[in-house]
Design a protein around this motif. Structure first.
Motif, PDB file in Angstrom:
ATOM      1  N   UNK A  10      44.632 -36.446  73.648  1.00  0.00           N
ATOM      2  CA  UNK A  10      44.506 -37.647  74.514  1.00  0.00           C
ATOM      3  C   UNK A  10      45.483 -37.161  75.637  1.00  0.00           C
ATOM      4  N   UNK A  11      44.877 -36.942  76.788  1.00  0.00           N
ATOM      5  CA  UNK A  11      45.425 -36.514  77.920  1.00  0.00           C
ATOM      6  C   UNK A  11      46.623 -37.574  78.407  1.00  0.00           C
ATOM      7  N   UNK A  12      46.539 -38.700  78.178  1.00  0.00           N
ATOM      8  CA  UNK A  12      47.500 -39.804  78.682  1.00  0.00           C
ATOM      9  C   UNK A  12      48.733 -39.775  77.788  1.00  0.00           C
ATOM     10  N   UNK A  13      48.291 -39.934  76.448  1.00  0.00           N
ATOM     11  CA  UNK A  13      49.298 -40.072  75.455  1.00  0.00           C
ATOM     12  C   UNK A  13      50.286 -38.896  74.979  1.00  0.00           C
ATOM     13  N   UNK A  14      49.335 -37.736  74.827  1.00  0.00           N
ATOM     14  CA  UNK A  14      49.831 -36.704  74.321  1.00  0.00           C
ATOM     15  C   UNK A  14      50.865 -35.523  75.101  1.00  0.00           C
ATOM     16  N   UNK A  15      51.805 -35.006  74.450  1.00  0.00           N
ATOM     17  CA  UNK A  15      52.748 -34.100  75.258  1.00  0.00           C
ATOM     18  C   UNK A  15      52.317 -32.798  74.779  1.00  0.00           C
ATOM     19  N   UNK A  16      51.626 -32.156  75.970  1.00  0.00           N
ATOM     20  CA  UNK A  16      51.146 -30.752  76.093  1.00  0.00           C
ATOM     21  C   UNK A  16      51.952 -29.716  75.377  1.00  0.00           C
ATOM     22  N   UNK A  17      53.072 -29.749  75.569  1.00  0.00           N
ATOM     23  CA  UNK A  17      53.990 -28.672  74.882  1.00  0.00           C
ATOM     24  C   UNK A  17      54.119 -29.092  73.557  1.00  0.00           C
ATOM     25  N   UNK A  18      53.636 -30.177  72.927  1.00  0.00           N
ATOM     26  CA  UNK A  18      54.059 -30.567  71.339  1.00  0.00           C
ATOM     27  C   UNK A  18      52.916 -30.519  70.549  1.00  0.00           C
ATOM     28  N   UNK A  19      52.429 -29.239  70.577  1.00  0.00           N
ATOM     29  CA  UNK A  19      51.089 -29.130  69.497  1.00  0.00           C
ATOM     30  C   UNK A  19      51.656 -28.353  68.384  1.00  0.00           C
ATOM     31  N   UNK A  20      51.682 -28.832  67.245  1.00  0.00           N
ATOM     32  CA  UNK A  20      52.187 -28.255  65.950  1.00  0.00           C
ATOM     33  C   UNK A  20      51.277 -27.727  64.974  1.00  0.00           C
ATOM     34  N   UNK A  21      51.274 -26.587  64.386  1.00  0.00           N
ATOM     35  CA  UNK A  21      50.688 -26.564  63.062  1.00  0.00           C
ATOM     36  C   UNK A  21      51.802 -26.563  61.975  1.00  0.00           C
ATOM     37  N   UNK A  22      51.612 -27.327  60.938  1.00  0.00           N
ATOM     38  CA  UNK A  22      52.641 -27.467  59.742  1.00  0.00           C
ATOM     39  C   UNK A  22      52.084 -26.729  58.624  1.00  0.00           C
ATOM     40  N   UNK A  23      52.320 -25.839  58.036  1.00  0.00           N
ATOM     41  CA  UNK A  23      52.085 -24.852  56.949  1.00  0.00           C
ATOM     42  C   UNK A  23      53.126 -24.924  55.741  1.00  0.00           C
ATOM     43  N   UNK A  24      52.498 -25.104  54.388  1.00  0.00           N
ATOM     44  CA  UNK A  24      53.269 -25.141  53.498  1.00  0.00           C
ATOM     45  C   UNK A  24      53.731 -23.883  53.197  1.00  0.00           C
ATOM     46  N   UNK A  25      55.219 -23.818  52.931  1.00  0.00           N
ATOM     47  CA  UNK A  25      55.899 -22.405  52.478  1.00  0.00           C
ATOM     48  C   UNK A  25      56.463 -21.790  53.698  1.00  0.00           C
ATOM     49  N   UNK A  26      57.305 -20.880  53.504  1.00  0.00           N
ATOM     50  CA  UNK A  26      57.953 -19.980  54.552  1.00  0.00           C
ATOM     51  C   UNK A  26      58.918 -19.129  54.265  1.00  0.00           C
ATOM     52  N   UNK A  27      59.620 -18.317  54.864  1.00  0.00           N
ATOM     53  CA  UNK A  27      60.507 -17.584  54.571  1.00  0.00           C
ATOM     54  C   UNK A  27      61.685 -18.010  53.828  1.00  0.00           C
ATOM     55  N   UNK A  28      62.146 -17.342  52.784  1.00  0.00           N
ATOM     56  CA  UNK A  28      63.523 -17.808  52.096  1.00  0.00           C
ATOM     57  C   UNK A  28      63.201 -19.077  51.393  1.00  0.00           C
ATOM     58  N   UNK A  29      64.230 -20.247  51.547  1.00  0.00           N
ATOM     59  CA  UNK A  29      64.041 -21.481  50.972  1.00  0.00           C
ATOM     60  C   UNK A  29      63.467 -22.324  51.571  1.00  0.00           C
ATOM     61  N   UNK A  30      62.713 -22.079  52.735  1.00  0.00           N
ATOM     62  CA  UNK A  30      61.767 -22.906  53.761  1.00  0.00           C
ATOM     63  C   UNK A  30      61.034 -23.578  52.940  1.00  0.00           C
ATOM     64  N   UNK A  31      60.511 -24.890  53.066  1.00  0.00           N
ATOM     65  CA  UNK A  31      59.668 -25.527  52.589  1.00  0.00           C
ATOM     66  C   UNK A  31      58.502 -25.521  53.079  1.00  0.00           C
ATOM     67  N   UNK A  32      58.638 -25.316  54.753  1.00  0.00           N
ATOM     68  CA  UNK A  32      57.297 -25.109  55.676  1.00  0.00           C
ATOM     69  C   UNK A  32      57.505 -24.237  56.681  1.00  0.00           C
ATOM     70  N   UNK A  33      56.598 -24.125  57.234  1.00  0.00           N
ATOM     71  CA  UNK A  33      56.558 -23.090  58.589  1.00  0.00           C
ATOM     72  C   UNK A  33      55.646 -23.906  59.743  1.00  0.00           C
ATOM     73  N   UNK A  34      56.654 -24.127  60.842  1.00  0.00           N
ATOM     74  CA  UNK A  34      55.837 -24.972  61.866  1.00  0.00           C
ATOM     75  C   UNK A  34      55.670 -24.148  63.117  1.00  0.00           C
ATOM     76  N   UNK A  35      54.510 -23.753  63.366  1.00  0.00           N
ATOM     77  CA  UNK A  35      54.129 -23.054  64.403  1.00  0.00           C
ATOM     78  C   UNK A  35      53.682 -24.003  65.788  1.00  0.00           C
ATOM     79  N   UNK A  36      54.373 -23.799  66.874  1.00  0.00           N
ATOM     80  CA  UNK A  36      54.275 -24.669  68.061  1.00  0.00           C
ATOM     81  C   UNK A  36      53.602 -23.852  69.158  1.00  0.00           C
TER      82      UNK A  36
END
Length: 372
Positions: free
Chosen positions: A286-312
């Motif tokens: 949504x060009x009006x509502x969305x923040x272009x710098x805030x597109x995230x991909x949330x993936x279960x699991x991560x390094x160490x004890x992390x519960x998820x990895x968030x890619x931006x």
């Protein structure tokens, strides 16, 4: 008295206004949870990240291919040989001796004129008598009949073929167009053959977790790897009584949420999506509502004890979408597009407007009463 009533009305209006402007001010909040940095690993989506992930994916696929190639269950078509079973119909021809051959014609097919293998695994043939054929191939039966007829016919020429395959079947169930039984014939029936004969996989089929049950043992077949990555050694030969089940896609999906035109889940049964694919199929951001710098991909699991990895992905510059086309999503990924701060503020204001109007009306009532 007049002044006291005015003060009471004004006080109640201010009290209501205060409740509106401080919603939940008397509600306790639990802030004892761990910091978000302790739960997730945040990584920007860059060309370096994409190249590293693609290299790891290729390495994994290569290792799987080596494992598949050494599997003892791989199928070699040159070794296949059909064995006659109970219920099959044999067509037997003795050349130059029509009295021993019941001819098929326009009124009767070769199935109707053939020799049915009985429940005890035998057939009856003139001059030969009752012979056991179950478990043998056609070459064995041909040799057996020719040897028995040699006492009555000089150098008999015998041909044996199977007019109808009735004894052995495999079963295909689940997310295919035409589920049901598939006959085992003198042509090898493999996993891909059975799926093709059943009309192919449906849109909601899970290509990666097809279940083959053989002799009570289950094996997971990855049809996606066979068709997309050439790992054809998983193409198992089906035997009598085997069950091939194609499950539905289940949670093998990508979830697109937040400020997109059509928040939805995208099944990944037979498809691979990159980040731009997922956004595009959801109508784009949504060009009006969305923040272009805030597109995230949330993936279960991560390094160490992390519960998820968030890619931006920072798409403030439209060229960043080129990187997005190279970022491959995985099942159960969550794509989330955040809201710009001004939009969040506008939403808060819009929620407060009804109560604000109530306060304005109360103050106006006090003024009208004073005028009276």
């Amino acid at each position: 008295m007049k002044r006291l009533l005015s003060c009471a009305l004004l006080g109640s209006s201010l009290f209501l206004g205060g409740c509106v402007l401080s919603p939940g001010s008397d509600m306790p909040y639990e802030n004892s949870g761990p910091p978000i940095d302790d739960l997730v690993d945040v990584q920007p989506i860059t060309f370096g990240l994409v190249q590293a992930q693609n290299a790891a994916r290729k390495e994994f696929s290569s290792q799987q291919g080596l494992k598949e190639a050494s599997d003892e269950m791989k199928f070699d078509a040159s070794d296949y040989e059909y064995r006659i079973g109970k219920g099959d119909i044999l067509n037997i021809v003795v050349y130059d001796h029509p009295e021993l051959t019941i001819p098929a014609g326009g009124e009767r097919s070769s199935v109707e004129t053939g020799n049915v293998v009985h429940g005890d695994g035998t057939i009856f043939y003139p001059y030969v008598g009752r012979i056991h054929v179950a478990g043998k191939n056609v070459a064995d039966v041909r040799t057996q009949i020719a040897a028995a007829l040699a006492d009555y016919i000089a150098e008999p020429q015998v041909e044996v073929n199977i007019a109808s395959f009735q004894s052995q079947k495999a079963y295909v169930s689940g997310q295919v167009s035409n589920p049901g039984q598939q006959p085992i014939t003198n042509t090898p029936l493999t996993v891909l053959d059975a799926i093709s004969s059943a009309g192919g996989l449906n849109e909601n089929a899970d290509w990666r977790h097809v279940v083959l049950t053989h002799n009570g043992q289950e094996e997971i077949i990855n049809v996606y790897d066979m068709l997309q990555n050439g790992q054809i050694s998983q193409n198992r030969l089906l035997h009598d009584g085997d069950v091939l089940h194609v499950p539905d896609v289940g949670d093998e999906k990508v979830y697109v949420l937040g400020e997109v035109q059509r928040p939805q889940d995208l099944p990944m049964g037979g498809h691979r999506f990159n980040l731009v694919d997922a956004l595009s199929q959801s109508g784009g951001i949504d060009e009006i509502q969305a923040r272009a710098s805030g597109i995230f991909v949330i993936r279960q699991g991560g390094p160490g004890d992390k519960q998820a990895t968030v890619y931006q992905l920072d798409a403030s510059n439209a060229a960043a979408y080129v990187i997005g086309t190279e970022f491959q999503l995985e099942p159960r990924d969550i794509v989330y597009v955040t809201t710009a701060p001004i939009s969040r503020w506008n939403r808060v204001i819009s929620q407060l407007l009804p109560s604000t109007n109530l306060t304005r009306q109360s103050v106006g009532s006090v003024r009208d009463y004073n005028d009276l």
